[in-house]
Design a protein around this motif. Structure first.
Motif, short mmCIF file in Angstrom:
data_model
loop_
_atom_site.label_atom_id
_atom_site.label_comp_id
_atom_site.label_asym_id
_atom_site.label_seq_id
_atom_site.Cartn_x
_atom_site.Cartn_y
_atom_site.Cartn_z
N ARG A 70 0.83 -1.21 0.00
CA ARG A 70 0.00 0.00 0.00
C ARG A 70 0.87 1.26 0.00
NH1 ARG A 70 -4.07 1.44 4.97
NH2 ARG A 70 -4.55 3.58 4.38
N LEU A 71 1.91 1.28 0.81
CA LEU A 71 2.80 2.44 0.87
C LEU A 71 3.58 2.61 -0.43
CD1 LEU A 71 4.20 4.77 2.33
CD2 LEU A 71 5.81 3.09 3.27
N VAL A 72 4.11 1.51 -0.97
CA VAL A 72 4.90 1.60 -2.20
C VAL A 72 4.04 2.12 -3.35
CG1 VAL A 72 6.22 0.29 -3.91
CG2 VAL A 72 6.51 -0.19 -1.47
N GLU A 73 2.82 1.63 -3.45
CA GLU A 73 1.91 2.12 -4.50
C GLU A 73 1.70 3.63 -4.36
OE1 GLU A 73 -1.50 -0.39 -3.86
OE2 GLU A 73 -1.10 -1.47 -5.72
N TYR A 74 1.51 4.10 -3.14
CA TYR A 74 1.30 5.53 -2.91
C TYR A 74 2.54 6.33 -3.31
CZ TYR A 74 -0.24 9.87 -0.76
OH TYR A 74 -0.61 11.18 -0.57
N THR A 97 9.07 -9.04 -7.78
CA THR A 97 8.78 -8.69 -9.18
C THR A 97 7.75 -7.58 -9.24
OG1 THR A 97 9.26 -10.93 -9.95
CG2 THR A 97 7.87 -9.56 -11.36
N TRP A 98 6.73 -7.67 -8.41
CA TRP A 98 5.68 -6.64 -8.39
C TRP A 98 6.26 -5.29 -7.98
CZ3 TRP A 98 3.71 -3.60 -4.45
CH2 TRP A 98 2.51 -2.94 -4.73
N LEU A 99 7.17 -5.28 -7.01
CA LEU A 99 7.79 -4.02 -6.58
C LEU A 99 8.56 -3.38 -7.72
CD1 LEU A 99 9.10 -5.00 -3.02
CD2 LEU A 99 7.24 -3.42 -3.55
N TYR A 100 9.30 -4.18 -8.46
CA TYR A 100 10.06 -3.62 -9.58
C TYR A 100 9.13 -3.14 -10.70
CZ TYR A 100 14.58 -4.93 -7.69
OH TYR A 100 15.71 -5.00 -6.90
N GLU A 101 8.04 -3.84 -10.89
CA GLU A 101 7.08 -3.39 -11.90
C GLU A 101 6.46 -2.04 -11.53
OE1 GLU A 101 4.35 -6.62 -12.19
OE2 GLU A 101 5.60 -7.76 -13.59
N LEU A 102 6.34 -1.77 -10.24
CA LEU A 102 5.84 -0.48 -9.79
C LEU A 102 6.84 0.63 -10.05
CD1 LEU A 102 4.06 -1.00 -6.35
CD2 LEU A 102 3.03 -0.30 -8.50
#
Length: 214
Positions: A70-74, A97-102
């Motif tokens: 939630r924080l990374v998306e923000y 992988t999801w973090l890098y895609e963000l």
């Protein structure tokens, strides 16, 4: 090139002190601020306008911005300019992988040592980006089995377990992630099935044993 401004966020003062000490060994980098919660981090980004944000993945206790996914998306949605390094012990391939895609710039493993922070900052300064090596090293049979089971979790299942492992209820997790209790319960049951545990106590023991969410 002027000094790179670095903003730190972690809910453990000792970690903040250690990271600051590492960074300030190099005069090319300046720690311009520290935060101990997600809300404090967001406020200081707007005020200090850092070039790099180094934040812990797990900072519980902040209802406004949360932590983890939630924080990374923000951060990526509202502050796309600063480079973001995530401090964590998480090794789940789908989550990383999801973090890098963000659009984050790197993941620093707490278990591998915080010295890697200076390696990443050096790469940012000289090259503008940080190319990470893949983790190396053999796993024990038990660790390998646990790793295989964890790799089956989706990002949403992993996030539900991460929050549940801090001792909060399913309803609290639902509130934190802005999802229904039914959805959170379904994700938790699915994750437990993949991890081959059949009760909450066994699930918590597994989380602690694997040191998943520090």
């Amino acid at each position: 090139m002027p000094q790179m401004k670095v903003l730190l966020a972690d809910d453990h003062p000792i970690v903040l002190m250690g990271v600051r000490e590492i960074i300030e060994r190099d005069p090319r980098f300046k720690v311009v601020g520290e935060a101990m919660s997600s809300s404090e981090l967001i406020d200081k980004i707007s005020l200090l306008k850092p070039d790099v944000i180094i934040t812990d993945y797990n900072m519980p206790g902040d209802d406004q911005y949360g932590d983890g996914t939630r924080l990374v998306e923000y951060l990526r949605r509202h502050f796309p300019e600063p480079k973001v390094l995530i401090l964590t012990v998480i090794t789940n391939a789908q989550v990383l992988t999801w973090l890098y895609e963000l659009g984050i710039s790197g993941v620093i493993s707490k278990s591998a040592g915080l010295e890697q922070i200076l390696v990443a900052l050096d790469a940012f300064y000289r090259q503008g980006h940080y190319q990470q090596d893949q983790p190396q090293g053999a796993l024990s049979e038990d660790a390998d089995d646990l790793s295989q089971r964890l790799s089956q979790l989706t990002v949403k299942e992993f996030e539900v377990l991460r929050l549940f492992s801090t001792g909060v209820s399913v309803s609290d997790v639902a509130h934190s992630l802005n999802r229904s209790i039914k959805t959170i319960s379904t994700l938790k049951i699915s994750a437990m099935r993949k991890l081959n545990v059949d009760n909450d106590q066994a699930l918590l023991i597994l989380c602690v044993k694997a040191n998943l969410f520090a």
